[in-house]
Each structure stands twice: as structure tokens, then as C-alpha cells.
Design a protein around this motif. Structure first.
Motif, PDB file in Angstrom:
ATOM      1  N   SER A  44       0.921  -1.172  -0.004  1.00 45.94           N
ATOM      2  CA  SER A  44       0.025  -0.133   0.106  1.00 45.94           C
ATOM      3  C   SER A  44       1.041   1.114   0.092  1.00 45.94           C
ATOM      4  O   SER A  44       0.690   2.324  -0.681  1.00 45.94           O
ATOM      5  CB  SER A  44      -1.059   0.078   1.240  1.00 45.94           C
ATOM      6  N   VAL A  45       2.086   1.313   0.691  1.00 48.95           N
ATOM      7  CA  VAL A  45       2.984   2.116   0.986  1.00 48.95           C
ATOM      8  C   VAL A  45       3.315   2.616  -0.557  1.00 48.95           C
ATOM      9  O   VAL A  45       3.502   3.722  -1.174  1.00 48.95           O
ATOM     10  CB  VAL A  45       4.038   2.065   1.687  1.00 48.95           C
ATOM     11  N   ASP A  46       3.689   1.519  -1.342  1.00 50.71           N
ATOM     12  CA  ASP A  46       4.156   1.622  -2.737  1.00 50.71           C
ATOM     13  C   ASP A  46       3.417   2.379  -3.687  1.00 50.71           C
ATOM     14  O   ASP A  46       3.391   3.083  -4.415  1.00 50.71           O
ATOM     15  CB  ASP A  46       4.723   0.284  -3.282  1.00 50.71           C
ATOM     16  N   LEU A  47       1.989   1.904  -3.531  1.00 50.36           N
ATOM     17  CA  LEU A  47       0.952   2.520  -4.223  1.00 50.36           C
ATOM     18  C   LEU A  47       0.799   3.806  -3.965  1.00 50.36           C
ATOM     19  O   LEU A  47       0.562   4.467  -4.901  1.00 50.36           O
ATOM     20  CB  LEU A  47      -0.456   1.732  -3.771  1.00 50.36           C
ATOM     21  N   ILE A  48       0.727   4.320  -2.740  1.00 50.22           N
ATOM     22  CA  ILE A  48       0.831   5.881  -2.599  1.00 50.22           C
ATOM     23  C   ILE A  48       1.883   6.502  -3.141  1.00 50.22           C
ATOM     24  O   ILE A  48       1.992   7.453  -3.877  1.00 50.22           O
ATOM     25  CB  ILE A  48       0.585   6.143  -0.966  1.00 50.22           C
ATOM     26  N   LEU A  49       3.301   5.970  -2.974  1.00 50.68           N
ATOM     27  CA  LEU A  49       4.387   6.523  -3.510  1.00 50.68           C
ATOM     28  C   LEU A  49       4.335   6.728  -5.260  1.00 50.68           C
ATOM     29  O   LEU A  49       4.804   7.782  -5.650  1.00 50.68           O
ATOM     30  CB  LEU A  49       5.696   5.719  -2.860  1.00 50.68           C
ATOM     31  N   GLU A  50       4.002   5.506  -5.361  1.00 53.34           N
ATOM     32  CA  GLU A  50       3.699   5.610  -7.229  1.00 53.34           C
ATOM     33  C   GLU A  50       2.853   6.692  -7.467  1.00 53.34           C
ATOM     34  O   GLU A  50       3.363   7.548  -8.539  1.00 53.34           O
ATOM     35  CB  GLU A  50       3.023   4.174  -7.587  1.00 53.34           C
ATOM     36  N   SER A  51       1.864   7.147  -6.887  1.00 53.47           N
ATOM     37  CA  SER A  51       1.079   8.040  -7.229  1.00 53.47           C
ATOM     38  C   SER A  51       1.737   9.521  -6.886  1.00 53.47           C
ATOM     39  O   SER A  51       1.559  10.318  -8.031  1.00 53.47           O
ATOM     40  CB  SER A  51      -0.301   7.999  -6.240  1.00 53.47           C
ATOM     41  N   LEU A  52       2.604   9.510  -5.765  1.00 48.91           N
ATOM     42  CA  LEU A  52       3.057  10.912  -5.595  1.00 48.91           C
ATOM     43  C   LEU A  52       4.169  11.253  -6.746  1.00 48.91           C
ATOM     44  O   LEU A  52       4.394  12.216  -7.219  1.00 48.91           O
ATOM     45  CB  LEU A  52       3.713  10.840  -4.215  1.00 48.91           C
ATOM     46  N   PHE A  53       4.713   9.976  -6.939  1.00 49.24           N
ATOM     47  CA  PHE A  53       6.013  10.181  -7.999  1.00 49.24           C
ATOM     48  C   PHE A  53       5.343  10.949  -9.339  1.00 49.24           C
ATOM     49  O   PHE A  53       5.703  11.585 -10.094  1.00 49.24           O
ATOM     50  CB  PHE A  53       6.818   9.129  -8.126  1.00 49.24           C
ATOM     51  N   ASN A  54       4.153   9.780  -9.967  1.00 47.25           N
ATOM     52  CA  ASN A  54       3.705  10.206 -11.049  1.00 47.25           C
ATOM     53  C   ASN A  54       3.054  11.671 -10.999  1.00 47.25           C
ATOM     54  O   ASN A  54       3.269  12.303 -12.309  1.00 47.25           O
ATOM     55  CB  ASN A  54       2.461   9.140 -11.132  1.00 47.25           C
ATOM     56  N   HIS A  55       2.775  12.255 -10.073  1.00 42.15           N
ATOM     57  CA  HIS A  55       2.097  13.526  -9.986  1.00 42.15           C
ATOM     58  C   HIS A  55       3.207  14.647  -9.699  1.00 42.15           C
ATOM     59  O   HIS A  55       2.945  15.515  -9.326  1.00 42.15           O
ATOM     60  CB  HIS A  55       0.770  13.626  -9.144  1.00 42.15           C
ATOM     61  N   ARG A  56       4.353  13.951  -9.617  1.00 38.14           N
ATOM     62  CA  ARG A  56       5.522  14.858  -9.399  1.00 38.14           C
ATOM     63  C   ARG A  56       5.418  15.733  -8.041  1.00 38.14           C
ATOM     64  O   ARG A  56       5.662  16.903  -7.940  1.00 38.14           O
ATOM     65  CB  ARG A  56       5.806  15.874 -10.595  1.00 38.14           C
ATOM     66  N   PHE A  57       4.966  14.950  -6.962  1.00 37.18           N
ATOM     67  CA  PHE A  57       4.981  15.640  -5.642  1.00 37.18           C
ATOM     68  C   PHE A  57       6.520  16.448  -5.352  1.00 37.18           C
ATOM     69  O   PHE A  57       7.369  15.286  -5.504  1.00 37.18           O
ATOM     70  CB  PHE A  57       4.207  14.959  -4.659  1.00 37.18           C
ATOM     71  N   ASN A  58       6.569  17.265  -4.645  1.00 42.33           N
ATOM     72  CA  ASN A  58       7.879  17.575  -4.243  1.00 42.33           C
ATOM     73  C   ASN A  58       7.971  17.794  -3.039  1.00 42.33           C
ATOM     74  O   ASN A  58       6.986  17.508  -2.117  1.00 42.33           O
ATOM     75  CB  ASN A  58       8.221  18.876  -5.105  1.00 42.33           C
ATOM     76  N   ARG A  59       9.070  18.327  -2.316  1.00 41.64           N
ATOM     77  CA  ARG A  59       9.214  18.484  -0.888  1.00 41.64           C
ATOM     78  C   ARG A  59       8.205  19.536  -0.112  1.00 41.64           C
ATOM     79  O   ARG A  59       8.109  19.422   1.159  1.00 41.64           O
ATOM     80  CB  ARG A  59      10.911  18.886  -0.603  1.00 41.64           C
ATOM     81  N   LYS A  60       7.658  20.298  -0.851  1.00 39.25           N
ATOM     82  CA  LYS A  60       6.706  21.313  -0.384  1.00 39.25           C
ATOM     83  C   LYS A  60       5.346  20.684  -0.404  1.00 39.25           C
ATOM     84  O   LYS A  60       4.336  21.241   0.163  1.00 39.25           O
ATOM     85  CB  LYS A  60       6.886  22.653  -1.078  1.00 39.25           C
ATOM     86  N   SER A  61       5.096  19.559  -0.910  1.00 33.44           N
ATOM     87  CA  SER A  61       3.617  19.041  -1.145  1.00 33.44           C
ATOM     88  C   SER A  61       3.297  18.489   0.142  1.00 33.44           C
ATOM     89  O   SER A  61       4.041  18.570   1.111  1.00 33.44           O
ATOM     90  CB  SER A  61       3.941  18.172  -2.286  1.00 33.44           C
ATOM     91  N   MET A  62       1.882  17.857   0.223  1.00 31.18           N
ATOM     92  CA  MET A  62       1.295  17.655   1.524  1.00 31.18           C
ATOM     93  C   MET A  62       0.575  16.724   1.573  1.00 31.18           C
ATOM     94  O   MET A  62      -0.285  16.382   0.427  1.00 31.18           O
ATOM     95  CB  MET A  62       0.820  18.733   2.088  1.00 31.18           C
ATOM     96  N   LEU A  63       0.381  15.721   2.408  1.00 33.75           N
ATOM     97  CA  LEU A  63      -0.517  14.552   2.328  1.00 33.75           C
ATOM     98  C   LEU A  63      -1.549  14.686   3.416  1.00 33.75           C
ATOM     99  O   LEU A  63      -1.103  15.410   4.521  1.00 33.75           O
ATOM    100  CB  LEU A  63       0.313  13.196   2.594  1.00 33.75           C
ATOM    101  N   ILE A  64      -2.766  14.190   3.069  1.00 42.67           N
ATOM    102  CA  ILE A  64      -3.811  14.306   4.305  1.00 42.67           C
ATOM    103  C   ILE A  64      -3.915  12.896   4.516  1.00 42.67           C
ATOM    104  O   ILE A  64      -4.523  12.212   3.550  1.00 42.67           O
ATOM    105  CB  ILE A  64      -5.020  15.214   3.882  1.00 42.67           C
TER     106      ILE A  64
END
Lengths: 349, 349
Positions: free
Chosen positions: A72-92
Motif C-alpha cells: 500500500s505504501v508503494d501504491l501511494i508513493l507511485e502516485s506521488l511520483f507520477n504526479h511529481r509531488f515535491n518536498r513542499k507538497s502535503m499529504l492528508i
């Protein structure tokens, strides 16, 4: 020759926990709400009426403790990378404890750590898991064995979400509230004995007191070098019960309820608590239909399972024992025979 | 209603870096040395003549940057769980930067964080990666995209290990030493121009100065909110070169050497550096047989690859540009046309 890296620093990880209807808020950054299909179906529309962001993504992971893992962590990470989340982005983290722990852990390792916010939707996660910065996932060796201390930037506890909570899950949350009271706050326990938590305002007050209690403990011992371990009251026994019943029979809070009853019996046997106090705790648990008995098939096997538990990867088991009501003793020096004799009271042999 | 968790704390993550022959040391706990077969073959016997522990395990992971990934982390974790490592156990990273980054990251997530010690065996890791607490692994999206800030408890830099270092790897380490001097310390640069790093004592002095420089920067900006980014001088271009050559042609330090030359050209074009200073840097790199030229096949493709790099997951690229020798400017406001015109000098079109 020697070089010193001076890293004695004042670090401010303080944050606010708001217990109220969520106010409208806008985040001027990329935000991903991590949730599961069940919570999304019930509450996402409401939540989205409150939260907006410059770019908003919804990441849905499967519902259930069995999915609190690396996949599940990989699934979340995959999505963050695909959407180019950066160090200033945020998760809820939008869901119960599983969502909160996994989302927090993912935030802690994404690009060496990004911000996250907790929006717990179950009573259990509102009063316990969402506060304190413990994050993690399970693996084949046990629960929460991989993880990090990563504090959220804020916690929003909205009682609105509890309206759809099944009765058993409500009780499981109450168990953790009772846990806080027994170990740290006699007045709070007295309050709980007379209060009816089905009343919305009373419940909100109880949530506040539970959270305040936990906040005090976490502020004193963020990384569990000592005092914070007291929050595991009921969990040493509870984890074995969950393990023996393969996490199918009891909700976590229910197993903890039984675990508290068992810990109380040990405390009584050690003269830390009088039988009447143990009885009062049991009756308070029963008031919310929480289980307080359990049949141990094999006392020795139950005892050995303590050592499979995370906090016991060394050779000793830590017991959290109430000292009366409102006090607590953390000890790994409990006589094995004494424990076995208490377990036999729950056994059928 | 609101509850505040006050977590403004003084955290002491200070540690010592010893640059000397390792003294005999005993750890009264479970310790795992994480290494690779190459380093083990060359140096494990020597290291084990120095280090002892209550329980000592050796965990060997495959050698090479391509194994700096989740699979290797899983391999290490598996071993720790099997041997019932607990929160008081310790890891020792014994190898180059890959081993250091992976071991540190594994230590950061094992049971929410355990201690680790760095014993870097290459010049590159001695002067750079082992100091500062950046840990991480690669994945299909890029380098070091998963990780944590997790400071080691100590760093032991023993020049003994450098005796077997191949000439190219030695040069790659020197590149990072030169990087520190150009960006932060003009006197150090002057020293390097006249010094011969093949002399053991001179080398030890240079390592010390490089480490001291890095220590100062890390102490000011542990989590890279600003200044620390200057340590990426040469890396913005270097990563693209590594990417284009699929990490096969150049060692990391060699790609950084070329990257520094490119960054210098940008600095010269922006009047931050005079051509004679850029020439001095180039000559110092060449003194250690480091590459200083590279043929860019497609300037536009090279430029776009900046944005695949981690620090560029947002829409801007950060450039680290020397200001003369001994100064540095961190900026994401460099005109695209200016960059392209510099890249064309390296291009064949």
C-alpha cells in the motif's frame, strides 16, 4: 584528528489538534488525500466541501489492517511520483488508524520527509493513533515493525464522522478513552463512570480529555524512551489475543479491553490495585458492551506469544500495570509464575 | 476546542567524526555490520580486529549503485528481524556511499529508528556521503527519492581503507573535496592547488578540511532548507550526465567533475566568476585525471532531463553556481536560453 558535528538544536514540532466541525481551509500547494473506498463513500463529499488546494489528488488504498503494508505504501508513493509531488507538497490522512499510520509513514520517507495532516474518522483514531507522530506498517514479523516518528502538522477531529460509526467500532474507541483515564487521570475516570458518551457534547469533552492526556505524555516522551510506553496499557495482552484470533474475532480496541482486564488481574495479584478498582474498570468497559473475558486455550503458548510482540524482541516483556485508578507502573520485572497463574484464571485447563 | 501538543524541544544529534586509524572498540549490544562482498573481501578481517560486540552479525548485500534499492533494504530488514534486533541494537555501515545510504535508511525505519555508525571505506564516502545524515535509496523514478534524515552516532574515517582504492575511485573522491573548496573555502582551494593528495598526511589533512566544511554547512542547515543545497554544486549537471550514460561511463565523482565545469561556464556567463578562475578549477580537476569535457548529443534533451531529477520535481531547477572561488550562489532563476547557450558549447550541434 576529530571533527564534531554540532547538532544540538531547538526543534519545534508543536501542532494543534482541533476538536470541532472542520472549518473551510485552502492549501496553496499540491495536496493528496489518502483514504479508503469505505471512508470515501461515506464522507469524502463532506470533506471536499471543506478542503481545497492548488492541486488536489485523491489516493485510495484498500480498506483493512491486512493492507497496512509495504504494497500500500508503494501504491501511494507511485502516485506521488507520477504526479511529481515535491518536498513542499502535503499529504492528508483521511480515515482510521490504518490510513493515518500508513500515510504518516509514507510522508516520512517521501524525499526524506514531507508534511502531513491527520483527519481521523473513527473514534479510535481520533483519541489515539492520530495524535503523537507514531507512524508505521506491518509485515510478516508483526505490527508496526517498520516505521518512523513523524509528527503531523495538524490534527482535525470532526465529530461529524462518528455519526456513521458502527456500534462495535464506537466501543473500540471508548476502550482507548478508558485506557487513558485508568493510567493517567482518576478524575477523568470518575467522569466516565457517570457520563453517557452517546451524548454528543459529552463525547466531545471525553475526546478532548483523552487527547489532552495523550498530548501531555507525548510532550514528555516523544520517542517512547519511558513514560509513553504506559499508553500500551492493555496492549501487551491485547496483541496476543489479536494474534491468537488472527485479527478476525476482535477489533483492536476490543482486544485491548480484554487486555486491560488481564493487566488489572496482574496488578491485583501484585497489590498495585484492589479488586474493587479492577471491578470498576471492568464495569465501565461492559457499559459500552466491550468484551472483558477470553478463554485461553493454552497458557504456555499464550505466554510465549508475548515474545513475538515488537516491544519484546529482546528477552523481556514490558507490562503496563495500573496503580490504583489514575496511576501506572511500567515494568519488565514480573515473575513468570505470577503471570502464568493469572493467565490460568482465563484458561480452561 | 483545541489541544496543543508542545514539541519544542532541544534535540542533541551531535556526533564526532574521527579521522585516524580505528581504535579497538567494544559494543555491549547486538550489532550488525552491513557491507558488500568486495569490501568484506578486502577489509573485513582488518575491521573485525578492531570491532567487537556482545552479538555480532555480518549482513552482505550485492555491490553497486544498481542494488541501492528496496530489495536490498528488505534483505537487511529480514536479517534484523530474524535475529530479533531490538530498539537498542545498532547497525554499522561498512563500505562506500551506497552501503552508507542504505544502511542509514534501514536504521531509520527499523522499529521507528535505531542507531547506526558510519565506517566509510572509499574516499568519496569519507569526505561526503558518510557525514550529514542524508540516507536513502533509488527507485525507477530516480536517485535517493525515498529516504530520511537520520544522523549517525559516529563516523570513523580510517585512511587504511584507501590503500586498496583504484585510481579512478580515488579521483572521484578528490572531485568532492574540490567541490567543498570551490564553494566554501578559498584557502582550502589554494592549499589543494599546491598539495599532493597522494601523500598520506596531506590527504588526511584534506579529508579533515573537507569534512569540517561539510560539518559547518550541515550544522547550519541539517534538512536542506537553504545553504546545504550548495553541496550539490556540480550535481545538477552531473546527474543528467549519469542519466544519459546510464551510470556506466562515469563514476559519480567523475560526473560531478564535469558538472562543476559546466556550472562554472554558467557562472562565467553570468559574471559570477572570471574565466581564469574557471580555468583554475578545471586544471585542479585534471591534476587528478578527472574528466572535464563531455559531448552533449542533444542540448534540448539534456535540458529536459534536469526536470527528471529529484530536486526538480517542481517546475524549476536549482543551480548551484560558484561566486569566484570560495563563494556560492543558489538560484532557480537562471534564464533557460543562457543555460542552452552554455550547453551548446558542450554540444556537437
Amino acid at each position: 584528528m576529530q571533527v564534531n558535528i554540532p547538532l544540538k538544536q531547538t526543534v519545534d514540532n508543536s501542532y494543534d489538534i482541533t476538536i470541532d466541525t472542520i472549518k473551510k481551509v485552502h492549501f496553496d500547494k499540491k495536496v493528496a488525500i489518502v483514504t479508503n473506498p469505505k471512508v470515501a463513500g461515506l464522507h469524502l463529499a463532506y470533506f471536499l466541501s471543506k478542503i481545497s488546494a492548488k492541486e488536489l489528488y485523491i489516493i485510495t488504498v484498500p480498506d483493512g489492517e491486512e493492507y497496512k503494508n509495504q504494497d500500500s505504501v508503494d501504491l501511494i508513493l507511485e502516485s506521488l511520483f507520477n504526479h511529481r509531488f515535491n518536498r513542499k507538497s502535503m499529504l492528508i490522512a483521511f480515515g482510521g488508524g490504518v490510513i493515518g499510520d500508513m500515510t504518516g509513514y509514507t510522508a516520512s520517507i517521501y524525499q526524506r520527509g514531507i508534511d502531513f495532516v491527520q483527519v481521523p474518522t473513527t473514534l479510535l483514531s481520533q483519541v489515539d493513533a492520530s495524535v503523537g507522530g507514531k507512524t508505521g506498517i506491518n509485515n510478516s514479523y508483526g505490527k508496526n515493525l517498520i516505521g518512523a516518528f513523524h509528527q503531523p502538522k495538524a490534527v482535525y477531529i470532526d465529530p461529524h464522522f462518528l455519526s456513521t460509526l458502527p456500534k462495535r467500532e464506537f466501543g473500540a474507541g471508548v476502550a482507548e478513552i478508558i485506557k487513558m483515564a485508568v493510567t493517567f487521570n482518576r478524575n477523568f475516570f470518575d467522569f466516565l463512570e457517570t457520563a453517557d458518551l452517546h451524548d454528543k457534547e459529552v463525547l466531545q469533552e471525553a475526546i478532548k480529555q483523552a487527547v489532552q492526556t495523550k498530548a501531555d505524555v507525548v510532550a514528555k516522551d516523544e520517542k517512547e524512551h519511558g513514560l509513553r510506553a504506559a499508553l500500551n496499557y492493555g496492549h501487551t495482552f491485547g496483541h496476543v489475543i489479536e494474534n491468537e484470533t488472527k485479527y478476525k474475532t476482535y477489533l483492536h480496541g476490543e482486544a485491548v479491553a480484554i487486555g486491560m482486564v488481564m493487566a488489572n488481574e496482574v496488578a491485583v495479584a501484585m497489590n498495585l490495585m484492589i479488586p474493587q478498582e479492577a471491578q470498576r474498570v471492568k464495569e465501565l468497559l461492559q457499559k459500552y458492551d466491550l468484551p472483558t473475558s477470553y478463554t485461553i486455550e493454552d497458557v504456555n503458548s499464550f505466554y510465549e506469544t508475548f515474545f513475538l510482540d515488537k516491544k519484546s524482541l529482546d528477552a523481556s516483556v514490558t507490562f503496563i500495570l495500573p496503580v490504583g485508578i489514575g496511576g501506572v507502573k511500567i515494568t519488565d520485572e514480573v515473575d513468570k509464575e505470577l503471570i502464568l497463574s493469572v493467565l490460568r484464571k482465563f484458561g480452561n485447563n
